[in-house]
Motif scaffolding. Structure first.
Motif, PDB file in Angstrom:
ATOM      1  N   GLY A 141      43.378  23.576  68.744  1.00  0.00           N
ATOM      2  CA  GLY A 141      43.733  23.246  67.283  1.00  0.00           C
ATOM      3  C   GLY A 141      43.116  24.731  66.628  1.00  0.00           C
ATOM      4  O   GLY A 141      42.313  25.618  66.644  1.00  0.00           O
ATOM      5  N   ASP A 142      43.648  24.688  65.516  1.00  0.00           N
ATOM      6  CA  ASP A 142      43.998  26.403  64.755  1.00  0.00           C
ATOM      7  C   ASP A 142      44.242  26.089  62.962  1.00  0.00           C
ATOM      8  O   ASP A 142      45.043  25.333  62.785  1.00  0.00           O
ATOM      9  CB  ASP A 142      44.892  27.372  65.213  1.00  0.00           C
ATOM     10  N   ILE A 143      43.095  26.353  61.745  1.00  0.00           N
ATOM     11  CA  ILE A 143      43.019  26.043  60.810  1.00  0.00           C
ATOM     12  C   ILE A 143      42.824  27.342  59.983  1.00  0.00           C
ATOM     13  O   ILE A 143      42.280  27.710  60.527  1.00  0.00           O
ATOM     14  CB  ILE A 143      41.727  24.945  60.606  1.00  0.00           C
ATOM     15  N   LYS A 144      43.488  28.006  58.994  1.00  0.00           N
ATOM     16  CA  LYS A 144      43.211  28.777  57.972  1.00  0.00           C
ATOM     17  C   LYS A 144      43.413  28.500  56.872  1.00  0.00           C
ATOM     18  O   LYS A 144      44.497  27.537  56.562  1.00  0.00           O
ATOM     19  CB  LYS A 144      44.117  29.221  58.547  1.00  0.00           C
ATOM     20  N   LEU A 145      42.190  28.565  55.557  1.00  0.00           N
ATOM     21  CA  LEU A 145      42.005  28.248  54.084  1.00  0.00           C
ATOM     22  C   LEU A 145      42.097  30.009  54.080  1.00  0.00           C
ATOM     23  O   LEU A 145      41.166  30.546  54.175  1.00  0.00           O
ATOM     24  CB  LEU A 145      41.166  27.719  54.424  1.00  0.00           C
ATOM     25  N   THR A 146      43.007  30.254  52.595  1.00  0.00           N
ATOM     26  CA  THR A 146      43.146  30.788  52.398  1.00  0.00           C
ATOM     27  C   THR A 146      42.893  30.821  51.076  1.00  0.00           C
ATOM     28  O   THR A 146      43.605  30.531  49.734  1.00  0.00           O
ATOM     29  CB  THR A 146      44.268  31.841  52.342  1.00  0.00           C
ATOM     30  N   VAL A 147      41.977  31.606  50.310  1.00  0.00           N
ATOM     31  CA  VAL A 147      41.511  31.135  48.925  1.00  0.00           C
ATOM     32  C   VAL A 147      41.541  32.511  47.790  1.00  0.00           C
ATOM     33  O   VAL A 147      40.617  33.254  48.240  1.00  0.00           O
ATOM     34  CB  VAL A 147      39.938  30.521  48.317  1.00  0.00           C
ATOM     35  N   LYS A 148      42.483  32.365  47.038  1.00  0.00           N
ATOM     36  CA  LYS A 148      42.451  33.716  45.932  1.00  0.00           C
ATOM     37  C   LYS A 148      41.882  33.610  44.524  1.00  0.00           C
ATOM     38  O   LYS A 148      42.398  32.243  44.156  1.00  0.00           O
ATOM     39  CB  LYS A 148      44.120  34.337  45.231  1.00  0.00           C
ATOM     40  N   THR A 149      41.465  34.522  44.124  1.00  0.00           N
ATOM     41  CA  THR A 149      40.485  34.383  43.153  1.00  0.00           C
ATOM     42  C   THR A 149      41.704  34.771  41.988  1.00  0.00           C
ATOM     43  O   THR A 149      42.052  36.153  41.928  1.00  0.00           O
ATOM     44  CB  THR A 149      38.916  34.457  43.257  1.00  0.00           C
ATOM     45  N   ALA A 150      41.178  34.778  40.546  1.00  0.00           N
ATOM     46  CA  ALA A 150      41.529  35.002  39.474  1.00  0.00           C
ATOM     47  C   ALA A 150      41.562  36.666  39.151  1.00  0.00           C
ATOM     48  O   ALA A 150      41.962  37.712  38.418  1.00  0.00           O
ATOM     49  CB  ALA A 150      41.849  34.023  38.166  1.00  0.00           C
ATOM     50  N   SER A 151      40.422  36.911  40.145  1.00  0.00           N
ATOM     51  CA  SER A 151      39.778  38.287  39.567  1.00  0.00           C
ATOM     52  C   SER A 151      40.554  39.131  39.935  1.00  0.00           C
ATOM     53  O   SER A 151      40.777  40.045  40.928  1.00  0.00           O
ATOM     54  CB  SER A 151      38.832  38.451  39.361  1.00  0.00           C
ATOM     55  N   GLY A 152      41.057  38.751  41.738  1.00  0.00           N
ATOM     56  CA  GLY A 152      42.171  39.424  43.092  1.00  0.00           C
ATOM     57  C   GLY A 152      41.619  38.662  44.730  1.00  0.00           C
ATOM     58  O   GLY A 152      41.758  40.114  45.696  1.00  0.00           O
ATOM     59  N   VAL A 153      40.020  38.821  44.040  1.00  0.00           N
ATOM     60  CA  VAL A 153      39.280  38.781  45.519  1.00  0.00           C
ATOM     61  C   VAL A 153      40.219  37.243  46.534  1.00  0.00           C
ATOM     62  O   VAL A 153      40.266  36.721  46.100  1.00  0.00           O
ATOM     63  CB  VAL A 153      38.327  37.993  45.861  1.00  0.00           C
ATOM     64  N   GLU A 154      40.129  37.589  47.824  1.00  0.00           N
ATOM     65  CA  GLU A 154      40.554  37.070  48.620  1.00  0.00           C
ATOM     66  C   GLU A 154      39.854  36.326  49.648  1.00  0.00           C
ATOM     67  O   GLU A 154      38.636  37.431  50.740  1.00  0.00           O
ATOM     68  CB  GLU A 154      42.553  37.106  49.390  1.00  0.00           C
ATOM     69  N   VAL A 155      39.677  35.463  49.353  1.00  0.00           N
ATOM     70  CA  VAL A 155      38.459  34.410  51.369  1.00  0.00           C
ATOM     71  C   VAL A 155      39.231  34.208  52.589  1.00  0.00           C
ATOM     72  O   VAL A 155      40.362  32.880  51.834  1.00  0.00           O
ATOM     73  CB  VAL A 155      37.861  33.692  50.617  1.00  0.00           C
ATOM     74  N   ASP A 156      39.350  34.677  53.268  1.00  0.00           N
ATOM     75  CA  ASP A 156      40.192  33.747  54.541  1.00  0.00           C
ATOM     76  C   ASP A 156      39.285  33.230  54.854  1.00  0.00           C
ATOM     77  O   ASP A 156      37.750  33.712  56.227  1.00  0.00           O
ATOM     78  CB  ASP A 156      40.430  35.030  55.310  1.00  0.00           C
ATOM     79  N   ILE A 157      39.452  31.861  55.456  1.00  0.00           N
ATOM     80  CA  ILE A 157      38.569  31.421  56.660  1.00  0.00           C
ATOM     81  C   ILE A 157      39.654  30.698  57.391  1.00  0.00           C
ATOM     82  O   ILE A 157      40.328  30.076  57.308  1.00  0.00           O
ATOM     83  CB  ILE A 157      38.371  30.187  56.118  1.00  0.00           C
ATOM     84  N   ALA A 158      39.288  30.711  58.917  1.00  0.00           N
ATOM     85  CA  ALA A 158      39.240  30.341  60.089  1.00  0.00           C
ATOM     86  C   ALA A 158      38.460  29.553  61.274  1.00  0.00           C
ATOM     87  O   ALA A 158      37.233  29.734  61.850  1.00  0.00           O
ATOM     88  CB  ALA A 158      40.071  31.272  60.939  1.00  0.00           C
ATOM     89  N   LEU A 159      39.118  28.237  61.309  1.00  0.00           N
ATOM     90  CA  LEU A 159      38.229  27.496  62.450  1.00  0.00           C
ATOM     91  C   LEU A 159      39.048  27.567  63.767  1.00  0.00           C
ATOM     92  O   LEU A 159      40.533  27.115  63.236  1.00  0.00           O
ATOM     93  CB  LEU A 159      38.427  25.773  62.062  1.00  0.00           C
TER      94      LEU A 159
END
Length: 517
Positions: A141-159
C-alpha cells in the motif's frame, strides 16, 4: 564444556528393511556407545545419543527459523498519537486495517504543531508469516497526500505498507501559519474517509472531505493511492483539486474511470437546487445506461459517487463570465437555460471479458462517456453562450435465450444457445443564448438521440438470426417564446411564483436526457 558437532558429522543412520512385509513395529535404540540391537522381524535404526547436546536448529522450507517470534523494530521510541495508531495497525492483515485511523492521526498533528515527522515499524519475521501479513510478495500500500497553501508552502504526507514495514512521514517546505495548520487539521477526517473507502473491498469513493478546504488558505490538494500485489484488489487512484480544475482517475481489476471538472468559470454555476437537479438527472442516465448495457454494478456505483462528488459544491460563484471580452452579468433566465454545472468530461470503461470459449471474438464490454462544454463569444455589449451536453454508450454482452441472466458458455455446442447483444447509443443537448446590453435577444434548445441494438441469436452454436434495430429522435424549442409573456406582463420583474415555475420548467428541459431517453 559441551562440544557441538556439525549436523552433517553425525554418524549415518543404519536402516535394514523389514523382513516381514506385514510387520508394523520398529525398534529404535539410541545409546552413547552406538550399540546395535538386532531383531529378525523389525527395522533396526541406530541414532547417536543427543544427551548433553543442544537440539538442532529447525528451519522452514523458506529458510526461516521455525517457532521463533518476529522481531518488531521502531524507528522512534514514542507514545504520540501517530505511533499509537501504527501500533494498533501493523499486525493487521488487510491493507484497510494497516492504515486504520492513521491518515487522520497525521493531520491531527497540525492542531498543535507544524513540524516535520516520521515513524516506521518493521517486523522481521524469522519463523513464517510476518506481523504485517506477508512477505515482500504480499499486498503493498502506498498513499501520498500533497497540499499546497496559498502562500506557496507545500506539505507532503506519505504512508507506506508492505514487506513487513509500515511507515509514515510528513514534511513541510516552509513554516506554516496558524490558519494553514488549522486548514490542514480540518482535512483529517476527509483524508481518513478517502483512505478507508479506497482500501475497502470492494472500494468506494469518498473524496468530498478533500474538496472543502478554504481556497484563500489552500490552493491545491493531490491524493495518490496505490495497492499492488493484491490480485483483484489492486487499485490505482489519482485525485487532485484546485481553484481551476478537479481531476480523478481510478483503475482496478474491474475497469477504469475518469472525471475531469473545469471549475475556472464560476459564472456558469447555478444555484444549489439547479446543481442538485442536474446531478440527479445525470445519475439517472448512468443508471439507465448500466441497465441497458449490463454494466458492472459495483464499478458503476463507484462512477456515480465519483461524478456526484466531483460536481459537489464548487464554492462561491462570480456573476460575470471570465476570460472573454463577452462578460455580461448572467440573469436568472440565463442560469435557468444552463445546467448549473461546471464543464466536465467523465468516462467509465469495464475490463473486457471473452466469456465464450467457442467464440472468443464475442467480448463482454461496457464503455460510457458524458461531457459538457460551454463556449462564449462576443464583446462587452452583446454576445452568445452555447452549452453542449453529450453522452455515448457502447456495450456488448451475452444473454440467455430464456430469462434475463447470462448463459453458462463452454466449448460444448449444447451450451451455445444465447443472444449476443451489441449496443451503440448517442445523445446530445445544445442550448444557445444571445443577449445585447443585458437583454435576452434569443434562446433556443435542440436535442437529439439515437440508439442501435444489434441482436445475434445462436442455437447450438449456429447463427439463426442477426437483427439490427435503430431508433432516433430530435426536436428543438424556442425558450425565449416560453418566457416572453412573463416578461411582458411584469412577472419576471416581480420575480413572481409563476416566473420561478417557468424557469424551473425550462431548466428541466435543457438537461441531457430530459426528453431524449
Amino acid at each position: 564444556m559441551t562440544t557441538l558437532s556439525p549436523l552433517n558429522a553425525l554418524p549415518a543412520l543404519a536402516v535394514t528393511p523389514l523382513s516381514n512385509a506385514t510387520a508394523s513395529v520398529a525398534s529404535v535404540s539410541a545409546t552413547a556407545s552406538q550399540e546395535s540391537v538386532t531383531t529378525s522381524a523389525s527395522t533396526i535404526v541406530t541414532i547417536p545419543s543427543m544427551i548433553g547436546v543442544d537440539a538442532p536448529v529447525v528451519y522452514t522450507p523458506e529458510g526461516k527459523l521455525a517457532n521463533v517470534a518476529p522481531t518488531v523494530t521502531w524507528a522512534q521510541n514514542s507514545t504520540d498519537a501517530v505511533t499509537l495508531a501504527m501500533a494498533g495497525d501493523y499486525m493487521s492483515q488487510p491493507i484497510s486495517g494497516q492504515f486504520y485511523g492513521l491518515g487522520s492521526a497525521l493531520l491531527d498533528r497540525f492542531k498543535t504543531t507544524g513540524s516535520d515527522f516520521s515513524q516506521s515499524v518493521n517486523v522481521a519475521s524469522t519463523g513464517g508469516v510476518s506481523g504485517l501479513g506477508q512477505s515482500a510478495q504480499g499486498p503493498q500500500g502506498d498513499i501520498k497526500l500533497t497540499v499546497k497553501t496559498a502562500s506557496g508552502v507545500e506539505v507532503d504526507i506519505a504512508l507506506d505498507s508492505g514487506g513487513g514495514t509500515l511507515s509514515v512521514s510528513m514534511h513541510s517546505s516552509g513554516k506554516l501559519s496558524d490558519a494553514e495548520r488549522d486548514a490542514l487539521a480540518k482535512m483529517a477526517d476527509g483524508f481518513q474517509h478517502a483512505i478507508d473507502g479506497l482500501s475497502a473491498v470492494p472500494p468506494t469513493v469518498d473524496l468530498s472531505g478533500l474538496m472543502d478546504a478554504d481556497p484563500s488558505v489552500v490552493s491545491s490538494v493531490k491524493l495518490q493511492f496505490n495497492v499492488t500485489n493484491d490480485g483483484s484488489n489492486n487499485l490505482a487512484v489519482d485525485f487532485s483539486t484546485s481553484s481551476a480544475t478537479r481531476t480523478l482517475s481510478i483503475s482496478g481489476a474491474a475497469g477504469k474511470m475518469n472525471v475531469d471538472v473545469d471549475t475556472s468559470n464560476s459564472a456558469l454555476w447555478g444555484s444549489d437546487a439547479q446543481r442538485s437537479q442536474a446531478i440527479a438527472s445525470y445519475l439517472k442516465q448512468i443508471d439507465n445506461a448500466t441497465a441497458r448495457g449490463h454494466g458492472n454494478a459495483a464499478l458503476m456505483s463507484m462512477f456515480k459517487d465519483a461524478f456526484s462528488q466531483m460536481n459537489s459544491s464548487y464554492g462561491t460563484p462570480s456573476q460575470q463570465l471570465a476570460g472573454t471580452a463577452y462578460a455580461p452579468w448572467l440573469a436568472q433566465s440565463d442560469h435557468a437555460m444552463l445546467t448549473g454545472l461546471a464543464d466536465f468530461s467523465a468516462s467509465v470503461t469495464e475490463t473486457p471479458v471473452s466469456s465464450n470459449p467457442f467464440r472468443l471474438g464475442e467480448v463482454d464490454a461496457f464503455a460510457y462517456q458524458l461531457s459538457q462544454s460551454t463556449r462564449t463569444e462576443g464583446n462587452l455589449l452583446k454576445g452568445t453562450i452555447t452549452q453542449t451536453q453529450q453522452s455515448h454508450l457502447s456495450a456488448s454482452y451475452h444473454q440467455a435465450l430464456t430469462g434475463t441472466g447470462a448463459p453458462v458458455l463452454n466449448t460444448s455446442k449444447t451450451s451455445q444457445n444465447y443472444y449476443y447483444m451489441q449496443i451503440n447509443d448517442d445523445a446530445d443537448s445544445t442550448t444557445q443564448i444571445a443577449t445585447e446590453k443585458g437583454k435576452l435577444l434569443s434562446a433556443s434548445l435542440s436535442q437529439s438521440s439515437s440508439q442501435s441494438t444489434h441482436q445475434s441469436e445462436y442455437v447450438r452454436g449456429a447463427l439463426v438470426s442477426d437483427v439490427t434495430t435503430p431508433s432516433s429522435s430530435s426536436h428543438s424549442k424556442d425558450l425565449l417564446a416560453l418566457l416572453k409573456p412573463l416578461f411582458e406582463n411584469g412577472q419576471a420583474e416581480r420575480n413572481s411564483d409563476a416566473w420561478q415555475q417557468a424557469l424551473a420548467g425550462i431548466h428541466s428541459m435543457v438537461l441531457l436526457g430530459a426528453t431524449t431517453s
